[in-house]
Each structure stands twice: as C-alpha cells, then as structure tokens.
Scaffold this motif. Structure first.
Motif, PDB file in Angstrom:
ATOM      1  N   ASP A  50      88.781 -76.364  18.452  1.00 16.49           N
ATOM      2  CA  ASP A  50      88.379 -77.620  17.825  1.00 16.49           C
ATOM      3  C   ASP A  50      87.910 -78.569  18.931  1.00 16.49           C
ATOM      4  OD1 ASP A  50      88.134 -80.083  16.587  1.00 16.49           O
ATOM      5  OD2 ASP A  50      90.143 -80.065  15.717  1.00 16.49           O
ATOM      6  N   LYS A  97      76.560 -74.015  20.306  1.00 18.58           N
ATOM      7  CA  LYS A  97      76.803 -73.262  19.077  1.00 18.58           C
ATOM      8  C   LYS A  97      77.379 -74.160  17.987  1.00 18.58           C
ATOM      9  CE  LYS A  97      79.214 -69.318  17.111  1.00 18.58           C
ATOM     10  NZ  LYS A  97      80.213 -68.282  17.353  1.00 18.58           N
ATOM     11  N   GLU A  98      78.358 -74.964  18.334  1.00 24.10           N
ATOM     12  CA  GLU A  98      78.990 -75.850  17.356  1.00 24.10           C
ATOM     13  C   GLU A  98      78.160 -77.103  17.086  1.00 24.10           C
ATOM     14  OE1 GLU A  98      82.124 -73.259  19.001  1.00 24.10           O
ATOM     15  OE2 GLU A  98      80.569 -74.455  19.924  1.00 24.10           O
ATOM     16  N   GLN A  99      77.088 -77.283  17.862  1.00 28.30           N
ATOM     17  CA  GLN A  99      76.212 -78.450  17.757  1.00 28.30           C
ATOM     18  C   GLN A  99      77.030 -79.739  17.747  1.00 28.30           C
ATOM     19  OE1 GLN A  99      73.757 -77.648  14.298  1.00 28.30           O
ATOM     20  NE2 GLN A  99      72.352 -76.449  15.533  1.00 28.30           N
ATOM     21  N   THR A 100      77.870 -79.854  18.773  1.00 28.02           N
ATOM     22  CA  THR A 100      78.722 -81.033  18.880  1.00 28.02           C
ATOM     23  C   THR A 100      78.587 -81.642  20.259  1.00 28.02           C
ATOM     24  OG1 THR A 100      80.947 -81.867  18.501  1.00 28.02           O
ATOM     25  CG2 THR A 100      80.796 -79.779  19.609  1.00 28.02           C
ATOM     26  N   SER A 140      78.497 -78.736  23.146  1.00 25.97           N
ATOM     27  CA  SER A 140      78.610 -77.324  22.816  1.00 25.97           C
ATOM     28  C   SER A 140      77.436 -76.969  21.914  1.00 25.97           C
ATOM     29  CB  SER A 140      79.926 -77.019  22.095  1.00 25.97           C
ATOM     30  OG  SER A 140      79.932 -75.662  21.693  1.00 25.97           O
ATOM     31  N   ASP A 182      79.523 -72.104  23.601  1.00 18.47           N
ATOM     32  CA  ASP A 182      80.390 -72.225  22.428  1.00 18.47           C
ATOM     33  C   ASP A 182      81.808 -72.524  22.890  1.00 18.47           C
ATOM     34  OD1 ASP A 182      82.221 -69.688  22.282  1.00 18.47           O
ATOM     35  OD2 ASP A 182      80.231 -68.898  22.756  1.00 18.47           O
TER      36      ASP A 182
END
Length: 173
Positions: free
Chosen positions: A79, A109-112, A107, A74
């Motif tokens: 941002d 957790k942020e699925q980015t 990342s 995460d």
C-alpha cells in the motif's frame, strides 16, 4: 507423534503459509538509495535527473533540507500510503537531527505519486500545499507520461517554498 516431529511440521506449515497469496510477504525489500535521485523505474532522462540532483544538493547545502526523489516500477503489492513513510524512515531522509526531509515518490504500475515530509517541515509544507503541488504542477504532466517535467515541476515547487521560508535564493531553479 514426537515433540520434535511436531515442531518440524509446525515450522513447515508456517513457512508455507508465509508464501501464500495475501500473506503480506509479496512486498519486495527496499532498494538501496543512491543519492537524491533514485530512478529505479527508468522514468526520467539523464539531463532531468542531473538537474533535480543539483537542485536537491543546493537545497540541502543552503537550508539543511534533504530532498529525495524515487521512482519505482511497482510496489510489489504494498500500500503506497504505508510504503512511502516506511521508505522515508528506512532511508533516514532528513534525519540530520531535525527531520527536515522530503521524499517524492512515484510508482508507475500503481500510477501513484506521493510526497512525504518529515516532522521538521510540517509547518513549512502543509498538506494543502503538497496536494496543490501534486494536483497543479505534477499530475497533469504525469497523465501525459511526461515524467521528466512533471517530477521537475514538483521538485521546483517544493524547493521554492522551502527556499523562501528559509530566506535563501536557489540558483538552480
């Protein structure tokens, strides 16, 4: 109240305010880089990490471009649009004089997932190409939790473009 007591009270208030939610202090410090593959999220298997490492090394030797892959569990509230360029700068990716580096970041957790390039590669890898790599070669596999093949696909696609532009053949692909 004495001036010294006021200073202590003011300092105490500032320290407490720094730890309140929304204060911007929830972000963790950058982890330490450990090579071309930094799988802090344990998202990849060892054979894939090794293969990506070999591709990154061959790319660096033959073209001077430094490719770094980072996975994190995460972002600690950061941002991703701001975190990834700052991580690129902090790790000095591609800073061998020409800013020819690529940071592939994920990342969980942020699925980015983001791909950040140095200024020396802006003419080689356009934003359109980066978006296409993410949308066509990486995202469909990440959505299936296939981090190994998704990230490998992104690395291979980027390495092919850079290799072709540099006029070199990459054997590890």
């Amino acid at each position: 109240m004495r001036p010294f007591s006021s200073l202590i009270l003011l300092s105490l208030v500032a320290v407490i305010a720094a730890f309140l939610p929304g204060s911007g202090c929830t972000e963790s410090p950058f982890p330490k880089a450990s090579g071309p593959v930094n799988d802090f999220a344990d998202a990849m298997s060892a054979p894939y990490e090794k293969r990506i490492g070999r591709i990154a090394e061959e790319l660096r030797v033959k073209t001077g471009v430094e490719l770094v892959l980072v996975t994190m569990r995460d972002l600690g509230g950061a941002d991703p649009k701001e975190y990834v360029p700052r991580l690129y700068q902090a790790w000095a990716v591609g800073k061998n004089g020409k800013d020819r580096g690529v940071l592939i970041f994920l990342s969980r957790k942020e699925q980015t997932m983001r791909i950040h390039t140095g200024t020396g590669l802006k003419t080689v890898l356009s934003q359109r190409q980066i978006a296409e790599i993410q949308d066509r070669f990486v995202a469909p596999l990440l959505k299936q939790n296939d981090y190994d093949n998704g990230l490998l696909n992104g690395v291979v696609a980027i390495a092919k473009i850079i290799g072709k532009e540099s006029g070199v053949t990459l054997k590890e692909l």
